[in-house]
Design a protein around this motif. Structure first.
Motif, PDB file in Angstrom:
ATOM      1  N   LEU A 265       1.158  -1.328  -0.159  1.00  0.00           N
ATOM      2  CA  LEU A 265       0.215  -0.199   0.079  1.00  0.00           C
ATOM      3  C   LEU A 265       0.361   0.930   0.005  1.00  0.00           C
ATOM      4  N   GLU A 266       0.938   1.856  -1.281  1.00  0.00           N
ATOM      5  CA  GLU A 266       1.887   3.453  -1.041  1.00  0.00           C
ATOM      6  C   GLU A 266       0.622   3.740  -0.687  1.00  0.00           C
ATOM      7  N   ILE A 267       1.573   4.902   0.007  1.00  0.00           N
ATOM      8  CA  ILE A 267       0.855   6.475   0.778  1.00  0.00           C
ATOM      9  C   ILE A 267       1.510   7.417  -0.178  1.00  0.00           C
ATOM     10  N   ALA A 268       1.054   8.734  -0.705  1.00  0.00           N
ATOM     11  CA  ALA A 268       1.912   9.591  -1.360  1.00  0.00           C
ATOM     12  C   ALA A 268       0.750  11.187  -1.215  1.00  0.00           C
ATOM     13  N   ASN A 269       1.145  12.096  -0.593  1.00  0.00           N
ATOM     14  CA  ASN A 269       0.669  12.830  -0.748  1.00  0.00           C
ATOM     15  C   ASN A 269       0.374  13.767  -1.992  1.00  0.00           C
ATOM     16  N   PRO A 270      -0.440  14.764  -1.549  1.00  0.00           N
ATOM     17  CA  PRO A 270      -0.830  15.019  -3.578  1.00  0.00           C
ATOM     18  C   PRO A 270       0.821  15.523  -3.958  1.00  0.00           C
ATOM     19  N   ALA A 271       1.684  16.327  -3.646  1.00  0.00           N
ATOM     20  CA  ALA A 271       3.243  16.895  -4.534  1.00  0.00           C
ATOM     21  C   ALA A 271       3.531  15.784  -4.993  1.00  0.00           C
ATOM     22  N   GLN A 272       3.619  14.709  -3.974  1.00  0.00           N
ATOM     23  CA  GLN A 272       4.088  13.250  -4.811  1.00  0.00           C
ATOM     24  C   GLN A 272       3.765  12.612  -6.298  1.00  0.00           C
ATOM     25  N   LYS A 273       2.142  12.795  -5.785  1.00  0.00           N
ATOM     26  CA  LYS A 273       1.410  12.430  -6.964  1.00  0.00           C
ATOM     27  C   LYS A 273       1.236  13.240  -7.657  1.00  0.00           C
ATOM     28  N   ARG A 274       1.389  14.694  -7.689  1.00  0.00           N
ATOM     29  CA  ARG A 274       1.794  15.573  -9.040  1.00  0.00           C
ATOM     30  C   ARG A 274       3.024  15.220  -9.356  1.00  0.00           C
ATOM     31  N   MET A 275       4.038  15.167  -9.245  1.00  0.00           N
ATOM     32  CA  MET A 275       5.449  14.695  -9.267  1.00  0.00           C
ATOM     33  C   MET A 275       6.068  13.453  -9.939  1.00  0.00           C
ATOM     34  N   ILE A 276       4.615  12.335  -9.525  1.00  0.00           N
ATOM     35  CA  ILE A 276       5.108  11.200 -10.668  1.00  0.00           C
ATOM     36  C   ILE A 276       4.054  10.705 -11.545  1.00  0.00           C
ATOM     37  N   ASP A 277       3.102  12.418 -11.551  1.00  0.00           N
ATOM     38  CA  ASP A 277       2.506  12.086 -12.924  1.00  0.00           C
ATOM     39  C   ASP A 277       3.381  12.739 -13.905  1.00  0.00           C
ATOM     40  N   ASP A 278       3.980  14.080 -13.413  1.00  0.00           N
ATOM     41  CA  ASP A 278       4.897  14.935 -14.472  1.00  0.00           C
ATOM     42  C   ASP A 278       5.724  14.043 -14.867  1.00  0.00           C
ATOM     43  N   VAL A 279       6.320  12.832 -14.266  1.00  0.00           N
ATOM     44  CA  VAL A 279       8.094  12.502 -14.397  1.00  0.00           C
ATOM     45  C   VAL A 279       7.319  11.004 -15.741  1.00  0.00           C
ATOM     46  N   GLU A 280       5.761  10.544 -15.534  1.00  0.00           N
ATOM     47  CA  GLU A 280       5.755   9.404 -16.558  1.00  0.00           C
ATOM     48  C   GLU A 280       4.858   9.986 -17.251  1.00  0.00           C
ATOM     49  N   VAL A 281       3.966  10.416 -17.321  1.00  0.00           N
ATOM     50  CA  VAL A 281       3.741  11.394 -18.087  1.00  0.00           C
ATOM     51  C   VAL A 281       2.871  12.151 -18.693  1.00  0.00           C
ATOM     52  N   GLY A 282       3.417  13.219 -17.900  1.00  0.00           N
ATOM     53  CA  GLY A 282       4.013  15.102 -18.575  1.00  0.00           C
ATOM     54  C   GLY A 282       2.932  15.751 -17.587  1.00  0.00           C
ATOM     55  N   ARG A 283       2.113  15.227 -17.920  1.00  0.00           N
ATOM     56  CA  ARG A 283       0.534  16.263 -16.889  1.00  0.00           C
ATOM     57  C   ARG A 283      -0.177  15.363 -15.934  1.00  0.00           C
ATOM     58  N   GLN A 284      -0.789  15.872 -15.264  1.00  0.00           N
ATOM     59  CA  GLN A 284      -1.578  14.995 -14.073  1.00  0.00           C
ATOM     60  C   GLN A 284      -3.264  14.413 -15.248  1.00  0.00           C
ATOM     61  N   VAL A 285      -3.131  13.258 -14.528  1.00  0.00           N
ATOM     62  CA  VAL A 285      -3.889  12.502 -15.051  1.00  0.00           C
ATOM     63  C   VAL A 285      -3.470  11.041 -14.515  1.00  0.00           C
ATOM     64  N   ALA A 286      -3.363  11.033 -12.987  1.00  0.00           N
ATOM     65  CA  ALA A 286      -3.813   9.971 -12.146  1.00  0.00           C
ATOM     66  C   ALA A 286      -4.991  10.403 -11.376  1.00  0.00           C
ATOM     67  N   PRO A 287      -6.335   9.804 -11.025  1.00  0.00           N
ATOM     68  CA  PRO A 287      -7.565   9.875 -10.103  1.00  0.00           C
ATOM     69  C   PRO A 287      -6.255   9.123  -8.758  1.00  0.00           C
ATOM     70  N   ARG A 288      -7.622   9.800  -8.069  1.00  0.00           N
ATOM     71  CA  ARG A 288      -6.835   9.603  -6.539  1.00  0.00           C
ATOM     72  C   ARG A 288      -6.135   8.265  -5.999  1.00  0.00           C
ATOM     73  N   ILE A 289      -6.518   6.598  -7.071  1.00  0.00           N
ATOM     74  CA  ILE A 289      -6.159   5.725  -6.976  1.00  0.00           C
ATOM     75  C   ILE A 289      -5.887   5.596  -8.292  1.00  0.00           C
ATOM     76  N   ARG A 290      -4.505   4.922  -8.574  1.00  0.00           N
ATOM     77  CA  ARG A 290      -4.273   4.590  -9.625  1.00  0.00           C
ATOM     78  C   ARG A 290      -3.265   2.231  -9.009  1.00  0.00           C
ATOM     79  N   VAL A 291      -3.520   1.976  -9.566  1.00  0.00           N
ATOM     80  CA  VAL A 291      -3.292   0.657  -9.965  1.00  0.00           C
ATOM     81  C   VAL A 291      -2.144   0.093 -10.310  1.00  0.00           C
ATOM     82  N   ALA A 292      -0.893  -0.613  -9.989  1.00  0.00           N
ATOM     83  CA  ALA A 292       0.637  -0.200 -10.860  1.00  0.00           C
ATOM     84  C   ALA A 292       0.897  -1.906 -10.496  1.00  0.00           C
ATOM     85  N   PHE A 293       1.278  -2.403 -11.147  1.00  0.00           N
ATOM     86  CA  PHE A 293       1.553  -3.904 -11.386  1.00  0.00           C
ATOM     87  C   PHE A 293       3.334  -4.050 -11.715  1.00  0.00           C
ATOM     88  N   GLU A 294       3.847  -4.705 -11.147  1.00  0.00           N
ATOM     89  CA  GLU A 294       5.626  -4.791 -11.488  1.00  0.00           C
ATOM     90  C   GLU A 294       5.393  -5.990 -13.190  1.00  0.00           C
TER      91      GLU A 294
END
Length: 155
Positions: free
Chosen positions: A58-87
């Protein structure tokens, strides 16, 4: 007198409602490759399939971390409040297979600063998902100079 021990969590189970149950099961079980553990049905066409997703976190991220991950992975804000990640072992091949199985590509596999290859998809059951491939070993990620926490990852 000793106090009662803290309860131990034995499993994380994410329960997702899917309007098109068959399509969602086919996508996650057949295309992504999550093995079926059990399936149950009940009155009124009630159905559930339990899929094994391996180790859960269970990965708990604050809003700044969620925005940073969206920026790195997508280049813009796209993820809803919950995103499921699969390795996965191969992010490029898995992302291509999932798009062919009906997912919409949000961002192609992208190299992150924490040395993983991450793709973003909109999947059946209205889930926004990440597919990620770790490019460093667990030992490399845990090393003081390679810690994922030192470079704003994972995510």
């Amino acid at each position: 007198m000793l106090s009662d021990p803290v309860p131990t969590v034995r499993q994380l189970r994410l329960v997702v409602e899917a309007e098109d149950h068959e399509a969602a099961v086919a996508f996650f079980r057949d295309a992504l490759g999550l093995p079926e553990q059990a399936a149950f049905s009940g009155d009124g066409d009630a159905r559930v399939v339990i899929l094994d997703a391996g180790r859960a976190t269970l990965e708990i991220a604050n809003p700044a971390q969620k925005r940073m991950i969206d920026d790195v992975e997508v280049g813009r804000q796209v993820a809803p409040r919950i995103r499921v990640a699969f390795e996965v072992d191969d992010a490029r091949a898995t992302a291509a297979r999932l798009v062919a199985a009906g997912a919409a590509e949000v961002a192609p596999p992208t190299l992150t600063p924490w040395q993983s290859l991450n793709a973003r998809l909109d999947a059946p059951a209205n889930l926004h998902i990440s597919i990620f491939e770790e490019l460093r070993t667990a030992e490399e990620r845990a090393a003081p100079d390679g810690s994922a926490l030192d470079d704003d990852g994972p995510g």
